[in-house]
Design an enzyme around this catalytic site. Structure first.
Site, mmCIF file in Angstrom:
data_model
loop_
_atom_site.group_PDB
_atom_site.id
_atom_site.type_symbol
_atom_site.label_atom_id
_atom_site.label_comp_id
_atom_site.label_asym_id
_atom_site.label_seq_id
_atom_site.Cartn_x
_atom_site.Cartn_y
_atom_site.Cartn_z
ATOM 1 N N GLU A 41 70.667 78.565 -129.680
ATOM 2 C CA GLU A 41 72.085 78.659 -129.344
ATOM 3 C C GLU A 41 72.565 77.248 -129.069
ATOM 4 O O GLU A 41 71.760 76.353 -128.830
ATOM 5 C CB GLU A 41 72.264 79.517 -128.097
ATOM 6 N N LYS A 45 68.893 66.590 -124.935
ATOM 7 C CA LYS A 45 68.484 67.875 -125.517
ATOM 8 C C LYS A 45 67.305 67.734 -126.473
ATOM 9 O O LYS A 45 66.520 68.665 -126.643
ATOM 10 C CB LYS A 45 69.667 68.516 -126.249
ATOM 11 N N SER A 84 73.435 61.931 -119.463
ATOM 12 C CA SER A 84 72.702 62.879 -120.307
ATOM 13 C C SER A 84 72.999 62.780 -121.791
ATOM 14 O O SER A 84 72.175 63.169 -122.619
ATOM 15 C CB SER A 84 72.951 64.302 -119.812
HETATM 16 C C1 LIG Z 1 75.179 65.630 -123.006
HETATM 17 C C2 LIG Z 1 74.953 66.908 -122.288
HETATM 18 N N1 LIG Z 1 74.735 66.886 -120.963
HETATM 19 C C3 LIG Z 1 74.542 68.010 -120.269
HETATM 20 C C4 LIG Z 1 74.583 69.249 -120.870
HETATM 21 C C5 LIG Z 1 74.422 70.470 -120.003
HETATM 22 O O1 LIG Z 1 73.213 71.114 -120.150
HETATM 23 P P1 LIG Z 1 72.086 71.015 -119.040
HETATM 24 O O2 LIG Z 1 72.696 71.397 -117.751
HETATM 25 O O3 LIG Z 1 71.073 71.983 -119.505
HETATM 26 O O4 LIG Z 1 71.583 69.638 -119.024
HETATM 27 C C6 LIG Z 1 74.797 69.324 -122.249
HETATM 28 C C7 LIG Z 1 74.820 70.642 -122.915
HETATM 29 O O5 LIG Z 1 75.186 70.810 -124.011
HETATM 30 C C8 LIG Z 1 74.989 68.126 -122.970
HETATM 31 O O6 LIG Z 1 75.215 68.148 -124.277
#
Ligand SMILES: Cc1ncc(COP(=O)(O)O)c(C=O)c1O
Lengths: 391, 255
Positions: free
Chosen positions: A110, A88, A375
């Protein structure tokens, strides 16, 4: 820089379905973003900050034990090692620096899992802007450590008690805030959703993930992976990882939150089960009932608990370039534990959905070389994991 | 007369006083059973009525209209129910518009809705559907002679204002503040004059809405525009159990 069309459409999806008050600010944001992204100086300063403050490039880690267990070659793109613990920050920092360039005084954002809120709060602290974060009251509870982190960075965290009290209600509230001060406030949207130009802008800031991974893969394992895997909530880490691989032969697979079942309200698997509709300013696949009311969703993961998805993923699905499948809460939690025990890495529950999906793909056909977007890290999820009796 | 013409005509000769009154009611609220009666009584006083189509994510609404929408949805109100009500009620002397967010309409289908309602419906107000996105709706509006009210905001640039006014029929909805429904009214005259000037050459009425509560507000805004829209304040009156008709009469009639 392949983008949406002039009206912000990726194929059949996208656009700008917003109150008149936001049309001007969005148009100016689009122009300013195009200028900034073409400005050597802006890019250079952002890259420098990404290198020295965020800690990019993030490593590509070989997961030996998972590889052996799954009969595959598994590599993890480690966004969990980025500052504040998730991908993020790539987008939050980019947008906050854009806001600063535009002379905005106040940021709103948000957050669902709290990772985007923490990243935005940190970036605001870094550049000296005031920051207000809307967070669903349910998420304030289940992601409490991140609330404390946002406060330490000086952000004002507003629990949202309306609607479903999760990410979707938080976006509603952030939009209402922005409508009330469209010129002075900058809305830092945290996923590849929302009205044009956000889906494109967020992708531009997140595509650093895939650009790095493509190079790292070429230098490491060699060639391109057979399959690239990411979890999909709104779709920002997935589009960030996929983007550089779209022109390659790698398969692209997104995994959504399958929750506890396939009934409406039991999951948040928008691409798997949704129909096109308009939410939060964009026309995109959506979880809704027959009357067009947005459905409540369920996922053990706050960050995936959202009834919409970015328009570009809709296009990638329809053209067949990417596939999207749901994995359940239980599969994600199993994969999380396996990753902890065998690799010494605690992934976010969101990211564990990508691991669970990759495991399925590996089972379907052994021997694949897999790139998995990790992620974020799971420190924020300790409360949930303890509550489930997993620690 | 087409729906668009009926709306414009009603606004240019108000039932009482010199400022036209547009009343907003959330469909099926406070109860589904009592709504038809409430609607008809309000239509006796107001020059135009807007029936709010409830949506789960009303991004331009303040707490009052978020609550009425939530309660209406909990009570089982759907666009189908609203269409049935309109058809059963038939064409009405007071023009009737549907106001709501895009998605329920998109799912129902603009053409299917307009065909179902026929002359019982006079137009649409869709706050999250700017002209850049309203092509599907516009074709139906055109075919059925409906009014397509366009919203303009204080921060709408002049050139865009002209385009919005040109694309509007029925009336032009001048949002008084950059904000959500139920916001406080500030000093809004200058902006309203700008909208009125843009609309004048095209002979389309202008109504001001968001934050209109009192007789004073109506008098003040009435100096600049043809009519006012009352939504949140009317819902507050109903929620307090007071008489909405007396309230509406008190806003415009002789004191
Ligand atoms: C670690 C992590 N992965 C994935 C996501 C999902 O969001 P996005 O689909 O935009 O990557 C989030 C959302 O808060 C997150 O914190």
């Amino acid at each position: 820089m392949t983008g949406p069309d002039d009206r912000g459409y990726f194929g059949a999806y996208g656009g700008r379905f917003v109150p008149e008050t936001l049309v001007g600010p969005l148009t100016r944001l689009e122009e300013a973003a195009r200028e900034a992204l073409l400005d050597e100086r802006f890019r250079h300063d952002l890259d420098h900050e990404l290198a020295t403050w965020v800690g990019r490039p993030t490593p590509l880690t070989y997961a030996g034990a998972l590889s052996a267990a799954w009969h595959a070659e598994v590599w993890l793109k480690r966004e969990d090692l980025a500052h504040t613990g998730a991908h993020k920050i790539n987008n939050a920092l980019g947008q906050v620096r854009l806001a600063q360039r535009l002379g905005k005084k106040r940021i709103v954002a948000e957050t669902g899992a709290g990772q985007h809120g923490v990243a935005t709060a940190a970036a605001c602290a870094r550049v000296g802007l005031s920051c207000t974060v809307y967070m669903g009251a349910v998420d304030v509870e289940r992601q409490a450590p991140n609330v404390l982190r946002m406060k330490l960075f000086g952000a004002n965290v507003v629990p949202v008690k309306s609607g479903d009290q999760t990410l979707r209600a938080a976006i509603d509230e952030a939009l209402r805030d922005w409508v009330s001060d469209p010129e002075g406030t900058f809305y830092v949207l945290g996923s590849a959703v929302g009205p044009h130009p956000y889906p494109w802008l967020v992708r531009e800031f997140q595509s650093v993930i895939g650009r790095e991974a493509l190079q790292q893969w070429a230098r490491g394992p060699g060639g391109v992976p057979d399959v690239v895997v990411a979890c999909v909530g709104g779709g920002s880490n997935a589009i960030g990882l996929f983007h550089a691989f779209v022109p390659t032969f790698a398969r692209l697979c997104g995994f959504e939150a399958g929750g506890r079942g396939t009934g409406l309200g039991d999951h948040a698997a928008t691409l798997a089960y949704g129909r096109p509709g308009v939410l939060h300013g964009t026309l995109s696949p959506l979880l809704q009932d027959a009357d067009g009311q947005i459905q409540e969703t369920h996922s053990v993961s706050a960050g995936l608990d959202y009834p919409g998805v970015g328009p570009e993923h809709g296009m990638l699905r329809d053209t067949g370039r990417a596939t999207y499948v749901a994995v359940s809460d239980a599969e994600a939690l199993d994969a999380l534990q396996a990753c902890c025990r065998s690799e010494g890495i605690l992934p976010a529950i969101e990211s564990a959905h990508a691991l669970a999906g990759a495991k399925r793909l590996a089972t379907e056909s052994p021997g694949q070389r897999m790139l998995i977007g990790l992620s974020g890290r799971g420190d924020k999820d300790l409360g949930i994991l303890a509550g489930l009796g997993l620690v | 007369m087409t729906g668009a013409e009926r709306i414009a005509a009603a606004l240019s000769s108000p039932k009482q006083g010199s400022t036209a009154l547009v009343a907003y009611l959330t469909a099926g609220w406070p109860t589904r059973e009592g709504f038809r009666d409430l609607l008809d009584r309000v239509a006796d006083v107001a020059d135009v009525v807007e029936i709010g189509v409830p949506f789960s994510d009303p991004m331009a609404d303040g707490v009052t209209l978020q609550r009425t929408a939530r309660e209406a949805l909990a009570g089982g109100v759907t666009l189908q129910w609203i269409a049935d009500l309109l058809v059963e009620r038939g064409p009405h002397a007071t023009p009737t518009l549907l106001m709501g967010y895009t998605n329920p309409f998109h799912q129902f289908g603009w053409r299917r809705l307009a065909s179902a309602c026929g002359a019982s419906l006079d137009g649409f107000i869709i706050p999250d559907l700017p002209p850049e996105e309203s092509g599907d709706c516009d074709r139906v509006v055109e075919a059925f002679g409906l009014g397509m009210v366009r919203l303009v905001a204080p921060n709408t640039p002049d050139d865009r204002l002209d385009r919005l006014v040109a694309a509007a029929s029925g009336f032009v909805y001048a949002v008084t503040v950059n904000g959500i429904t139920g916001s406080a009214l500030g000093d809004v005259g200058g902006n309203l004059d700008r909208v009125a000037a843009a609309a004048k050459g095209r002979g389309i009425p202008v109504c001001a809405g968001f934050g209109v509560r009192t007789r004073d507000d109506v008098a003040r805004l009435g100096k600049h525009v043809d009519g006012v829209i009352v939504g949140t304040a009317l819902a507050d009156v109903i929620a307090r159990g007071e008489d909405p008709i007396a309230y509406l009469r008190g806003l415009v009639g002789a004191s």
